[in-house]
Structure formats: C-alpha cells, structure tokens
Design an enzyme around this catalytic site. Structure first.
Site, mmCIF file in Angstrom:
data_model
loop_
_atom_site.group_PDB
_atom_site.id
_atom_site.type_symbol
_atom_site.label_atom_id
_atom_site.label_comp_id
_atom_site.label_asym_id
_atom_site.label_seq_id
_atom_site.Cartn_x
_atom_site.Cartn_y
_atom_site.Cartn_z
ATOM 1 N N LYS A 114 -10.745 -23.999 -27.488
ATOM 2 C CA LYS A 114 -11.069 -25.020 -28.488
ATOM 3 C C LYS A 114 -11.133 -26.393 -27.859
ATOM 4 C CE LYS A 114 -10.141 -22.662 -32.691
ATOM 5 N NZ LYS A 114 -9.168 -22.248 -33.669
ATOM 6 N N LYS A 197 -15.782 -11.165 -30.612
ATOM 7 C CA LYS A 197 -15.009 -10.634 -31.742
ATOM 8 C C LYS A 197 -15.512 -11.237 -33.061
ATOM 9 C CE LYS A 197 -11.287 -13.946 -32.155
ATOM 10 N NZ LYS A 197 -9.936 -14.327 -32.372
ATOM 11 N N LYS A 200 -13.577 -15.835 -38.055
ATOM 12 C CA LYS A 200 -13.875 -16.829 -39.089
ATOM 13 C C LYS A 200 -14.525 -18.055 -38.476
ATOM 14 C CE LYS A 200 -9.491 -16.243 -40.708
ATOM 15 N NZ LYS A 200 -8.418 -15.840 -41.573
HETATM 16 P P1 TYM Z 1 -5.628 -14.756 -37.862
HETATM 17 O O1 TYM Z 1 -5.414 -15.365 -39.199
HETATM 18 O O2 TYM Z 1 -6.708 -15.292 -37.006
HETATM 19 O O3 TYM Z 1 -5.879 -13.201 -37.999
HETATM 20 C C1 TYM Z 1 -5.012 -12.348 -38.741
HETATM 21 C C2 TYM Z 1 -4.925 -10.996 -38.065
HETATM 22 O O4 TYM Z 1 -6.224 -10.416 -37.918
HETATM 23 C C3 TYM Z 1 -6.437 -9.999 -36.581
HETATM 24 N N1 TYM Z 1 -7.870 -10.137 -36.245
HETATM 25 C C4 TYM Z 1 -8.629 -9.158 -35.719
HETATM 26 N N2 TYM Z 1 -8.343 -7.893 -35.377
HETATM 27 C C5 TYM Z 1 -9.342 -7.139 -34.892
HETATM 28 N N3 TYM Z 1 -10.625 -7.577 -34.731
HETATM 29 C C6 TYM Z 1 -10.960 -8.847 -35.058
HETATM 30 N N4 TYM Z 1 -12.213 -9.269 -34.913
HETATM 31 C C7 TYM Z 1 -9.941 -9.700 -35.573
HETATM 32 N N5 TYM Z 1 -9.912 -10.995 -36.002
HETATM 33 C C8 TYM Z 1 -8.643 -11.242 -36.409
HETATM 34 C C9 TYM Z 1 -5.582 -10.942 -35.752
HETATM 35 O O5 TYM Z 1 -5.265 -10.385 -34.493
HETATM 36 C C10 TYM Z 1 -4.353 -11.112 -36.620
HETATM 37 O O6 TYM Z 1 -3.435 -10.074 -36.411
HETATM 38 N N6 TYM Z 1 -2.045 -16.789 -35.054
HETATM 39 C C11 TYM Z 1 -2.294 -15.786 -36.073
HETATM 40 C C12 TYM Z 1 -1.476 -15.964 -37.338
HETATM 41 C C13 TYM Z 1 0.003 -16.031 -37.103
HETATM 42 C C14 TYM Z 1 0.842 -14.934 -36.754
HETATM 43 C C15 TYM Z 1 2.150 -15.478 -36.699
HETATM 44 C C16 TYM Z 1 0.618 -13.579 -36.495
HETATM 45 C C17 TYM Z 1 0.764 -17.143 -37.248
HETATM 46 N N7 TYM Z 1 2.077 -16.795 -36.989
HETATM 47 C C18 TYM Z 1 3.252 -14.672 -36.379
HETATM 48 C C19 TYM Z 1 1.709 -12.784 -36.156
HETATM 49 C C20 TYM Z 1 3.016 -13.319 -36.101
HETATM 50 C C21 TYM Z 1 -3.750 -15.870 -36.474
HETATM 51 O O7 TYM Z 1 -4.368 -16.901 -36.384
HETATM 52 O O8 TYM Z 1 -4.259 -14.753 -37.038
#
Ligand code: TYM
Length: 335
Positions: A114, A197, A200
């Site tokens: 980013k 991937k 969003k």
């Molecule tokens: P976020 O909101 O981007 O995504 C939520 C979950 O979806 C998974 N994911 C995917 N899995 C497979 N293929 C894809 N294309 C794909 N896109 C998203 C992500 O791996 C995630 O599991 N940083 C985290 C949120 C967070 C978090 C935490 C997670 C904040 N604190 C503590 C676990 C533990 C995030 O931005 O996920």
C-alpha cells in the site's frame, strides 16, 4: 476438558463480503463453532487505517454482523462482537506496538504494497501498526488457532513472534497461536485476473463475487470469468489458474470433490462448467441474501447480540490485559 479456543476477525470495509472471505475463512468459522470455544469479531478499528466514510462504516459494521449470521454463525455457540466495543484491543495494541520493531513493521507485505502504491506520506501510521493491532486482537483471547485465508499468514507469524518476545522479556503469558489455513480454498482468485487474489480493494467489479450482489449478476460474472487456453476441465493451478479457481469454488459450494467434478465434466466445455457453477451460486446465495435483509430489518436484535458478545469477550480480554499490564510493570490503580 475445555474446548480449544479459536479466534478470528473480518473487516467491514466493503458493501458486502465476497466469495474469497467466505470460502477462505468464514466457512471455517462456522464449522469450528461446533467443536471449539469460538470468538469472532468485526475489525472496525482496522477499517480506520485507510480513508473511509464515517456514515458508511457503522452501517457496514451492522451489515457485516447480518452477513455472518446469514452464513451460519450462531451467537449462542460463538462469541460475536465488534472490536471497538472492547477498549482492551487498543490498549493491548499499544503494548504490542512497543514490542514491534520499526523495521519488522516496515517489512510487512500489506504495508509495503500500500505504501508503494500510495506513497509514504499518504499512508497512515495506523496502517503501519495494523499488524500490531491484529496481534493484540488475537493474543487478548489466547486462542490455539486462528482460522484465516492465506493472505493473513504473515500477520500470524508476527503475532507468534510478538507472543514469544513478550514471554521472554516479561514472563510467560502467551502460547503462540497457530494459523488455521485450509489447503483447498486458502486463496480464491479474481475471476478476471486469476493470478491475483479476489479482494475488496484490488479486484475490478467483474472479478469479485459479492454475497449481497444480485445473484443473477454474480452468475453472469462467473460466465464471463477468464478461462485458460485448451479445452480440458482439469485442476492444474499452474497452467490453468482460471479453470482451477472455478473448480475450487464449485467444489466448496456444491460439497463435491474436485475429482468428482473433473470426472463429470470430462468431454464438456468451459461454457458448461461456468453455466452450471452460475446456477449453483444462485441457489446458494439467494437465501443468504434474504436472510441478511431480514436481520437488517431488526437492528435492535443485532445490537442485543453484539452487547451480549462484548460482555462475554470482555470476561476474557480484561483478564489478559490485567495480566499483561502486571507483567510489564504498570502500576495497578488503587481500588
Ligand atoms: P479481511 O477482512 O481482509 O478478510 C477476512 C478473511 O477473509 C480471508 N480472505 C480470503 N481467503 C481466501 N481467498 C481470498 N481471496 C480472500 N480474501 C480474504 C482473509 O484471509 C481473512 O481471513 N487483517 C484481517 C482482519 C483481522 C483479523 C484479526 C483476522 C483483524 N484482526 C485477528 C484474524 C485475527 C483482514 O483484513 O481480513
């Protein structure tokens, strides 16, 4: 024997969750609530790390809760809460930031990407310390496993390092948690760009299938997905990333193995596969959309679920934070 604990979070950054979120993470969340002591939350503080519209954020937080319930999260089995409802997350984050190296945070892939795109003056210090907040989110609940998609692996590694660093400096408080990443759907790819991937922030509208989109429009996106040269429908991520991605999605939504699908589609064309997957998708997503709508019709009920969740989460989080403060030598206030 107490059940092993799992914890995970999701950001409320889009209008809707997408198939990558569901197949990579949420599906596991739902399965694990049956066998584990599960804590799941909406990471609204993380959503502040990029520019956002305050009016949209609170609505998206509620919509996120509705989607989690609609895909099967049961608030009587799992503890469901909103990150900002527990000040302990931001408080432990400060301790984690003081343990995170500046160079270490600079090397995190998400931050590097980013800041390379936007320039270091435009990205916030919040984005820089995003992984320290994520470590705090996790360690507050001292879980054994963290069910996430492949893209979160580096954040989990940092969390483990910080847990070990804390223990060796201040005495053992944490057991380093393990990432729980499924092999088969750990990364769902963009329909238009099967090398990237589904995301969003990065995917074009045609490349991403959102749960709250019109199901017919989603089926059309599947039918327009980029496929590969050749004709055979086989799982071969290296040479046929587009078809392989569709097979993974199909297999997960229809509950059939990729091998069964390959056998079924022997001699058939990509068009058949895409048309059928479009139909499977419509059938799967239509009731989910309806449920989301009906949950959103009753925001008071959603808020009740969240305050119960916050209460249960606080029982754990407050205890961990007090132990951490004590170990790092902060003077406890007189009672
Ligand atoms: P976020 O909101 O981007 O995504 C939520 C979950 O979806 C998974 N994911 C995917 N899995 C497979 N293929 C894809 N294309 C794909 N896109 C998203 C992500 O791996 C995630 O599991 N940083 C985290 C949120 C967070 C978090 C935490 C997670 C904040 N604190 C503590 C676990 C533990 C995030 O931005 O996920």
């Amino acid at each position: 024997m107490p059940r092993p604990r799992v914890l995970s979070g999701i950001q409320p950054t889009g209008e809707s969750f997408h198939l990558g979120n569901y197949l990579g993470a949420l599906r596991q969340w739902i399965a694990l609530q049956e066998t584990h002591d599960a804590f799941y939350f909406i990471a609204d503080l993380h959503a502040l790390t990029i520019e956002h519209d305050p009016k949209l954020l609170s609505a998206r937080t509620r919509a996120s809760v509705a989607q989690l319930l609609a895909v099967g999260l049961d608030p009587d089995r799992a503890t469901l809460f909103v990150q900002s409802h527990l000040p302990e997350h931001a408080e432990l984050c400060w301790v984690m930031q003081c343990l995170t190296g500046f160079g270490e945070a600079s090397r995190m892939v998400q931050f590097k990407d980013k800041s390379a795109k936007q320039g270091s003056d435009r990205v916030s210090v919040g984005l820089f310390s995003y992984p320290s907040l994520q470590a705090a989110d996790i360690l507050l609940y001292r879980p054994q496993y963290v069910p996430v998609g492949e893209d979160q692996r580096q954040h989990l590694e940092l969390t483990r390092d910080l847990a070990q660093r804390f223990n060796s400096r201040f005495g053992t408080v944490f057991t380093p948690p393990e990432a729980y990443i499924l092999k088969d759907a750990a990364k769902i790819y963009d329909l238009q760009e099967p090398g990237a991937k589904m995301s969003k922030s990065a995917s074009s509208p045609a490349g991403i299938v959102e749960l709250l989109d019109d199901p017919k429009a989603s089926a059309k996106k599947i039918r327009s997905a980029v496929t590969d040269t050749g004709r055979e429908i086989v799982y071969d991520p290296e040479n046929k990333p587009g078809v392989s991605n569709l097979l993974v999605i199909y297999s997960a939504l229809a509950g059939r193995t990729v091998g069964e699908l390959e056998a079924d589609y022997q001699g058939k064309g990509y068009g058949d596969l895409k048309k059928d997957l479009g139909e499977v998708l419509i059938e799967w997503v239509t009731p989910i959309r309806e449920q989301v709508r009906s949950y959103l019709d009753d925001p008071a009920e959603l808020d009740k679920i969240l305050s119960r969740g916050a209460e249960r989460a606080r029982e754990v989080a407050a205890g961990t934070l007090a132990t951490v403060y004590d170990h790092v030598g902060l003077l406890a206030p007189a009672r």
